[in-house]
Design an enzyme around this catalytic site. Structure first.
Site: not given
Length: 135
Positions: A53, A93-94, A129
């Site tokens: 992340s 991630d995100h 995201d």
């Protein structure tokens, strides 16, 4: 085995869809996490995903630059995964909209540089995201 090629990654996704299962995805922030994930995948004889992340990337380099931290972790994962008999997918991630220019774009550019030099992309995939955006 090394990090999955694009073709291997697509085959993994097809296998998971057909077999109605999911691969484990482990968020890591340091070398210990990379080693632990690769060792666990090996012991369980399963392929899997390692993901970083923006916070994990920043943590890896003391908060200096999340993209640089993710690059350092991803490069280490390429070397560590090669010592195991499993396939590893590298994923971010995100990534929220405010971090796309400072995190995701530099990682895509690094992958483009690697491919131009005859190497695999640094990452297999990236997650945007957009949940904070209005419909």
């Amino acid at each position: 085995m090394p990090i999955a090629t694009t073709e291997q990654y697509h085959q993994m996704l097809d296998n998971a869809k057909k077999g109605k299962f999911a691969y484990p995805a482990i968020n890591v922030v340091n070398l210990e996490g990379i080693n632990a994930a690769c060792q666990a995948f090996s012991e369980l004889n399963t392929d899997g995903m390692i993901q970083f992340s923006t916070g994990g990337g920043a943590h890896a380099v003391g908060g200096i630059d999340s993209a640089k931290g993710a690059i350092v972790l991803a490069e280490a994962t390429h070397r560590i995964a090669a010592e195991h008999n499993i396939l590893v997918v590298l994923h971010t991630d995100h990534c929220i909209p405010e971090k796309v220019d400072s995190f995701m774009i530099p990682l895509i550019e690094e992958s483009e540089r690697r491919v131009a030099n005859g190497q695999l992309p640094l990452f297999n995939s990236h997650m945007f995201d957009g949940s904070s955006l209005t419909l």
